[in-house]
Design a protein around this motif. Structure first.
Motif, PDB file in Angstrom:
ATOM      1  N   THR A  42     -12.002   0.986 -13.740  1.00  0.00           N
ATOM      2  CA  THR A  42     -10.576   0.801 -12.794  1.00  0.00           C
ATOM      3  C   THR A  42      -9.907  -0.289 -13.074  1.00  0.00           C
ATOM      4  OG1 THR A  42     -12.436  -0.485 -11.498  1.00  0.00           O
ATOM      5  CG2 THR A  42     -11.974   1.735 -10.964  1.00  0.00           C
ATOM      6  N   ASP A  72      -3.189   4.811  -2.468  1.00  0.00           N
ATOM      7  CA  ASP A  72      -3.363   3.680  -3.091  1.00  0.00           C
ATOM      8  C   ASP A  72      -4.348   3.777  -4.262  1.00  0.00           C
ATOM      9  OD1 ASP A  72      -5.490   3.897  -1.562  1.00  0.00           O
ATOM     10  OD2 ASP A  72      -5.945   2.010  -1.142  1.00  0.00           O
ATOM     11  N   LEU A  73      -4.928   4.972  -4.437  1.00  0.00           N
ATOM     12  CA  LEU A  73      -5.633   5.179  -5.917  1.00  0.00           C
ATOM     13  C   LEU A  73      -5.209   5.923  -6.688  1.00  0.00           C
ATOM     14  CD1 LEU A  73      -8.692   4.824  -6.840  1.00  0.00           C
ATOM     15  CD2 LEU A  73      -9.091   6.788  -5.649  1.00  0.00           C
ATOM     16  N   TRP A  99     -16.663   0.615  -2.274  1.00  0.00           N
ATOM     17  CA  TRP A  99     -15.931   1.721  -1.939  1.00  0.00           C
ATOM     18  C   TRP A  99     -15.957   1.847  -0.258  1.00  0.00           C
ATOM     19  CZ3 TRP A  99     -12.887   4.613  -5.280  1.00  0.00           C
ATOM     20  CH2 TRP A  99     -13.282   4.570  -6.513  1.00  0.00           C
ATOM     21  N   LEU A 156      -7.867   4.315 -11.337  1.00  0.00           N
ATOM     22  CA  LEU A 156      -9.211   4.948 -11.652  1.00  0.00           C
ATOM     23  C   LEU A 156      -9.042   5.661 -13.027  1.00  0.00           C
ATOM     24  CD1 LEU A 156     -11.980   6.159  -9.788  1.00  0.00           C
ATOM     25  CD2 LEU A 156     -11.431   7.415 -11.723  1.00  0.00           C
ATOM     26  N   ASN A 214      -2.034  -1.475  -6.322  1.00  0.00           N
ATOM     27  CA  ASN A 214      -2.668  -0.139  -6.506  1.00  0.00           C
ATOM     28  C   ASN A 214      -4.079  -0.285  -7.318  1.00  0.00           C
ATOM     29  OD1 ASN A 214       0.298   2.109  -6.327  1.00  0.00           O
ATOM     30  ND2 ASN A 214      -0.679   1.434  -4.602  1.00  0.00           N
ATOM     31  N   LEU A 215      -4.839   0.776  -6.999  1.00  0.00           N
ATOM     32  CA  LEU A 215      -6.161   0.792  -7.806  1.00  0.00           C
ATOM     33  C   LEU A 215      -5.929   1.884  -8.703  1.00  0.00           C
ATOM     34  CD1 LEU A 215      -8.929  -0.900  -8.192  1.00  0.00           C
ATOM     35  CD2 LEU A 215      -9.760   1.050  -6.696  1.00  0.00           C
ATOM     36  N   GLU A 247      -4.670  12.952  -3.091  1.00  0.00           N
ATOM     37  CA  GLU A 247      -5.369  11.724  -3.509  1.00  0.00           C
ATOM     38  C   GLU A 247      -5.202  10.630  -2.313  1.00  0.00           C
ATOM     39  OE1 GLU A 247      -3.992  10.370  -7.330  1.00  0.00           O
ATOM     40  OE2 GLU A 247      -4.886  12.206  -8.119  1.00  0.00           O
ATOM     41  N   ARG A 248      -5.870   9.459  -2.348  1.00  0.00           N
ATOM     42  CA  ARG A 248      -5.751   8.445  -1.618  1.00  0.00           C
ATOM     43  C   ARG A 248      -4.314   7.799  -2.354  1.00  0.00           C
ATOM     44  NH1 ARG A 248     -10.636   4.606  -1.470  1.00  0.00           N
ATOM     45  NH2 ARG A 248      -8.975   3.082  -2.162  1.00  0.00           N
ATOM     46  N   VAL A 276      -5.419   8.306  -9.862  1.00  0.00           N
ATOM     47  CA  VAL A 276      -6.452   8.889 -11.087  1.00  0.00           C
ATOM     48  C   VAL A 276      -5.756   9.137 -12.463  1.00  0.00           C
ATOM     49  CG1 VAL A 276      -8.188  10.503 -11.264  1.00  0.00           C
ATOM     50  CG2 VAL A 276      -8.220   9.643  -9.075  1.00  0.00           C
ATOM     51  N   GLU A 301      -6.537  -2.861 -11.716  1.00  0.00           N
ATOM     52  CA  GLU A 301      -5.833  -3.332 -10.625  1.00  0.00           C
ATOM     53  C   GLU A 301      -4.123  -3.333 -10.964  1.00  0.00           C
ATOM     54  OE1 GLU A 301      -7.670  -5.621  -7.437  1.00  0.00           O
ATOM     55  OE2 GLU A 301      -5.668  -6.678  -7.260  1.00  0.00           O
TER      56      GLU A 301
END
Ligand code: HEM
Length: 406
Positions: free
Chosen positions: A285, A38-39, A166, A306, A303-304, A35-36, A41, A287
């Motif tokens: 989403t 900063d993202l 995105w 989702l 961080n985001l 995973e990214r 899930v 933040e």
């Protein structure tokens, strides 16, 4: 770039949804995916509980649709509470049992007049019904044809903005998409403020102008109507798609609709299973504002997150045979499902404001569909389109026939 004709955003957004389905599948098969950093899930019930119960730590992140302005959707705290009051009493009133017949009658009127024979034609009819029901919640007749045409246009612009959110800086496309959306908002302002059929709803949304700083009636109204109609149309379209896969299921639903006098357990179960399998809002989403420990990692500010509604709905920890569409799914029929693993409307303080009205619309819309139509589907290949809501794309596999013509 021509934002009318380019398929770039559609392809990307549809792939994003496919990725969420794939990720759910891999998790059930024990395959780790990268995973990214900063993202984050989220697809487990514990983290969902944490995120949804703490809206001040996990705030709304709607940069992609900020061009639509400010509304209850993208505000937090006291301003959100004030904005919520503009629409919530009307949604609650419209969902009362005394209004059920009106909702049924609207679906019946539109579907019997338009007699849709395909998924695309069905969606056109459902949009009209949904706009009429939405406007009626605010005392207006509404002008569905004009409103739906503009919302169609708006969707194109929003698809681009969602895609660009995105993909970072692409200034020319961003400017083009923004001006496209602004133009649609101007058109909608004219429709709502000048057409007599929209008098009451426009008056309702104009009232708070003096009470809320930076309030714009059209911004509040458009986000609400968009959220209210896209999602119900998407769900009933998926319901039609799934009905097409089984004559027996249609027959069982038909019998319940013809004989039931209050409880529609099988219809409700079928609707839930449709939303589990194809959640109209596939993810949301947020933040991160404050360092927080989640099940498998720590979320850091900025961080985001989702929340994969698809991931929760397909998680084998909560569902037997999660990848199978089961019209009489035992978790729903026996009412044993995990409340944090079935969240088509989300949960917690930011739960869908129109959830109860949506439930009325879905049940009444389904009743009209199964009572008056038979649906046939060839093959089981699924195609979809996603812009904020996910709905089936017409590839000619579905044939809808009025029972009168059988
Ligand atoms: C099947 C139908 C529907 C589904 C699946 C659905 C789903 C959702 C979801 C997941 C959210 C949360 C979005 C987020 O927090 O990022 C939401 C919010 C919202 N929805 Fe729905 N929705 C549906 C129908 C409706 C209808 C019919 C209305 C109004 C007529 C409506 C009005 C709203 C509003 C006002 C919010 C914002 C709540 C807030 O934060 O104050 N929705 N919906």
């Amino acid at each position: 770039m021509n934002i009318e004709s380019s398929h770039e955003p559609s392809t990307f957004l549809n792939q994003l949804i496919q990725m969420l389905y794939l990720k759910a599948h891999q998790r059930n098969a024990g395959i780790e995916t990268a995973e990214r950093s900063d993202l984050i899930v989220i697809d487990n019930a514990e983290d969902l509980e944490l995120v949804s119960r703490n809206p001040d730590t996990f705030t709304k992140n709607y940069s992609s649709i900020s061009v639509l302005g400010t509304s209850r959707f993208n505000t937090d705290g006291d301003i959100w509470r004030k904005r919520k009051e503009i629409t919530q009493p009307a949604y609650n009133e419209a969902a009362k049992s005394s209004r059920t017949k009106f909702v049924y009658d609207v679906y019946e009127d539109v579907l019997l007049k338009q007699k849709p024979d395909s998924i695309a034609a069905l969606q056109t009819a459902l949009f009209e019904a949904s706009v009429r029901i939405f406007c009626a919640a605010f005392g207006s007749q509404g002008s569905p044809a004009e409103i739906v045409a503009q919302i169609d246009d708006l969707r194109h612009g929003l698809r681009w903005l969602q895609f660009l959110s995105w993909h970072g800086e692409r200034k020319r496309e961003l400017a083009e998409a923004t001006s496209h959306v602004t133009e649609v908002l101007d058109n909608l302002t004219k429709i709502f403020s000048l057409d007599d059929r929209n008098n009451e709803i426009w008056k309702h949304f104009s009232q708070p102008e003096s009470e809320i700083p930076q309030y714009s009636p059209i911004e509040e109204l458009v986000m609400n109507i968009f959220a209210g109609i896209e999602t119900t149309v998407a769900t009933l379209s998926w319901a039609a798609d799934r009905l097409g896969t089984s004559r027996q299921v249609q027959q069982r639903l038909f019998e319940e609709v013809q004989t039931a006098t209050g409880r529609y357990d099988y219809c409700e179960c079928f609707i839930n299973e449709t939303m589990r399998y194809f959640p109209p809002i596939p993810y949301v989403t947020r933040e991160v504002q404050q360092r927080t420990r989640l099940a498998a990692r720590v979320a850091e500010p900025a961080n985001l997150v989702l929340v994969s509604i698809i991931g929760l709905h397909r998680n084998a920890a909560y569902w037997s045979q999660p990848d199978v569409f089961h019209s009489a799914r035992p978790e729903f029929m026996d009412n044993t499902y995990n409340r944090n693993a079935f969240v088509p409307f989300l949960t917690g303080p930011r739960v869908c404001g129109g959830m109860r009205l949506a439930r009325v619309e879905l049940l009444q819309g389904l009743k009209v569909l199964v009572r008056h139509f038979q649906i046939e589907r060839t093959g089981d290949e699924v195609h979809f389109d996603y812009t904020l809501a996910m709905r089936p794309r017409d590839k000619g596999a579905i044939r809808i026939v009025s029972r009168q013509d059988l």
